[in-house]
Design an enzyme around this catalytic site. Sequence first.
Site, short mmCIF file in Angstrom:
data_model
loop_
_atom_site.label_atom_id
_atom_site.label_comp_id
_atom_site.label_asym_id
_atom_site.label_seq_id
_atom_site.Cartn_x
_atom_site.Cartn_y
_atom_site.Cartn_z
N GLU A 263 2.06 38.52 6.68
CA GLU A 263 1.54 37.52 7.63
C GLU A 263 0.02 37.41 7.54
OE1 GLU A 263 3.57 35.52 8.88
OE2 GLU A 263 5.42 36.68 8.63
N HIS A 266 -0.91 34.81 5.09
CA HIS A 266 -0.89 33.46 5.68
C HIS A 266 -2.15 33.25 6.54
CE1 HIS A 266 3.12 32.24 4.48
NE2 HIS A 266 3.71 33.26 5.07
#
Lengths: 506, 506
Positions: A263, A266
């Site tokens: 994550e 991202h």
Amino acid sequence: MNEKEFLKELKEINFLQQALGILDWDIQTGMPEKASKERSEVNGYLYSLYFSKKIGPKIKEAIQYFSKHPDELSDTGKLVFEKVKEEYELEYKVPEELMSALTTATSTAHVQWQKARETKSFADFQEALTKNIELTKQLIPYWKKEEATNYDVLLNQYEPGMTVEILDQVFQQLKEGILSIRETLKEKGKEPDTSFLSRKMTKAQQEKFVVGVIKQLGYDFSRGRLDDTIHPFMIGINHNDARITTRWNEHDFQMAIFGVIHEAGHGMYEQNIDQKFAYTPIYQGTSMGIHESQSLFNEIIIGSNRSFWEKQYPFFQECAQGTFDDISFVDFYRSLKQTKASLIRIEADSLTYPLHIIIRYEIEKMIFNEGVEVAQLPAIWNQKYEEYLGICPENDLEGILQDVHWSGASFGYFPSYALGYMYAAQLLHALEQEVSLDEVLASDDYLPIKEWMKEHIHQYGASRKPTQLILDATKETLNPQYLIDYMKKIYFSVYQVEEIVKKKEG
Amino acid sequence: MNEKEFLKELKEINFLQQALGILDWDIQTGMPEKASKERSEVNGYLYSLYFSKKIGPKIKEAIQYFSKHPDELSDTGKLVFEKVKEEYELEYKVPEELMSALTTATSTAHVQWQKARETKSFADFQEALTKNIELTKQLIPYWKKEEATNYDVLLNQYEPGMTVEILDQVFQQLKEGILSIRETLKEKGKEPDTSFLSRKMTKAQQEKFVVGVIKQLGYDFSRGRLDDTIHPFMIGINHNDARITTRWNEHDFQMAIFGVIHEAGHGMYEQNIDQKFAYTPIYQGTSMGIHESQSLFNEIIIGSNRSFWEKQYPFFQECAQGTFDDISFVDFYRSLKQTKASLIRIEADSLTYPLHIIIRYEIEKMIFNEGVEVAQLPAIWNQKYEEYLGICPENDLEGILQDVHWSGASFGYFPSYALGYMYAAQLLHALEQEVSLDEVLASDDYLPIKEWMKEHIHQYGASRKPTQLILDATKETLNPQYLIDYMKKIYFSVYQVEEIVKKKEG
């Protein structure tokens, strides 16, 4: 109409989008359990404000005006205008009744999917899925530009420029590469010991380690945060607010540690887009595939790197407060890269993972381009798992029902996962022309990696299409061989293929 | 125009308000530190949507229509209409330039106030405060209905129906009562030992205790949540979402424990308003004073109760994991109720607290009704602390600069704190006609207290004015004697006044 006015309207649309982002984040991280009905009303209202501005009179006027007077736009204004026009045309063309029918259908399908998961039977989902497919087929003509097939249209929603023709070739090559690696490992590899991976590591211990790691990688906590959730995600609110989430399992540290590193990839993308695109629809990742390339670069390319773990293992042991003191670095590192056929995509290792994607891709293509019967899908699914992975689901929950995407009519999304992985390996190859990943990860300063990604990927946001980005960054179009070579290198090393071969020969 | 249409418009206004609520909560609980500029833009935009609807054409039309056709409204509709009309008239009358000047002035004043706190000098705040006062004086004529004095108008903004005439009398009586109790304690009381109060208790230990307590009191975690913040608050988003926050100090467990119990009181109020008022402006507390009566009832009336602590102390000791095992219940309980003159309101004990409020009330009244010079205020402040509390601030930070309210032009707000306390004591007296607080708190079932409050206070939301609520619940108008009697009882007992007097006599 002038550029300033146009940008002001986009800014207001963006404000509504930011508010919706925080409300969504709140739903998934901590909203009181009983507040969901009220919240969906609030979100519904704000979404209607957002959408009616997005296809509203001001945007329509801007499109008409600047189509005739493109020279009145600045360079950035031109890039923004292209994206706005593209989104507008996609959304404006579709009849409202059809969109509204799809919204209803996907709500129903989501409920049916959950029910079918309980009964573990595709039969309970079949009708709703059929409806989703049918409505999607009705939508395709409105979305279609110059794509060759129906499924190409769907692919384009998520990965502009991607085609069945490319994917067929690329996936075939990838599949063969993976199967061949699997064959070699089976014949000549040595399985790592993974018995200690389930040792208890508290949330606090895991958190200390992974927060330390992603800070080093360049995720900026002053412009982000990490929270708990059921389904991990990253949400980019704006340049200074890209939040990540995770779930924790005290007996499977890999889940949160690799999840957070993923994550953070991202998040770093969203934190590093050029600020001149702020408040416009090009302030975002350019496609699902490119976004996933950033998360997978973090999670797999960095997270499977031997130098990375050699450097981090003492810190990991320190965070685990003695739990792994008896495990040598080499044994620990090897354990992380075990590969094994499995039924569930999100639990798959980094070698077999693409096969899961390829299977659903092939089936989606059959649905939209070959008109296969929906009732046949579970049998096709099971047969493909048998063929590619050598295992067969015992029920549909372990099989075709495992992923949420079809209940939301997100057909064409799945290939992004494998595209991201292939892009990541190709980007690695390009990066290594300038920087040695091993050397950087063995050092105290990881930032050259982030800087390279910022320069070649992050900064552009959605102002460049994926094909262009990859071509500019790697001087080549998508080439799956980089991923195959990368997998070979990692897995042959972990499985000690060469040593074993040498020993046998010696 | 019909009621349905009217309520639909209110619902949309409420949706925007809910979104703003979550965004504010996020700012105060965990927004990344660098995201504040972007967030204030988003909030500014949403607020403008909210405000322009609140005084927009639909509401204007509804007011005109239902003023002429009140009989077309249902009973609930009538209550809602009254509140909407009242708010509309307050906001619509004021010239936009004046409101906007005030917004600018309070922004400046907040910065100046913070600067003055650093230099500890009122001189650095004087100009900005003067401006805030001046603009507020210009606003008063627009807000004025039938109030007797300027300051009455300000009081009415926060506590409808409250007047200088009432407060002068009530505060005089309260002040005399408190000073007399302080005199007695000084002459005949025995100071409790508080040396152990600063023993370390971790956040997790404190949290376990206080979460357990507020659940028992009836704060519903499935419709709320507890987070960390710098300045504790409660925010009611809707019926199913009333969130509370706190800060923690490992060497002062009282801060978080009484803080959370306090905020839970606000939260329980918002969680128990009749749902028929949902999505309307009467779905909220009716005034600052009544809201504060609920938090202070929890924090002080329950939190100072001997039976409560006798019941909870073993649980507290368990949560503290041994830290308080050597402290007897009686010593522990007495330590919580030490009273001592102090300079800072938010650190004041429950006996001297109202004196802090009365001082600022008297000064605010001098500003708005007697035209005192702003430059004179610090001297007046210090002289009053000397007179009422026998101590004098060494600098303005410890004195007149301690509270944020004036920087936000929140004049007239302060008395709510003391009103809430007096209401709480008066409500206690009424409740005890039906239920024995001691008995309930000695039992395993605390809910009769919440049920009584729900019946007499919570359910009505803002559909009844504070004066009416208190009259209905207690069969009397505001009477400060209940608080004086209550304080006497608590403090004479803790300070063992009667025992000491008996001993002396004996």
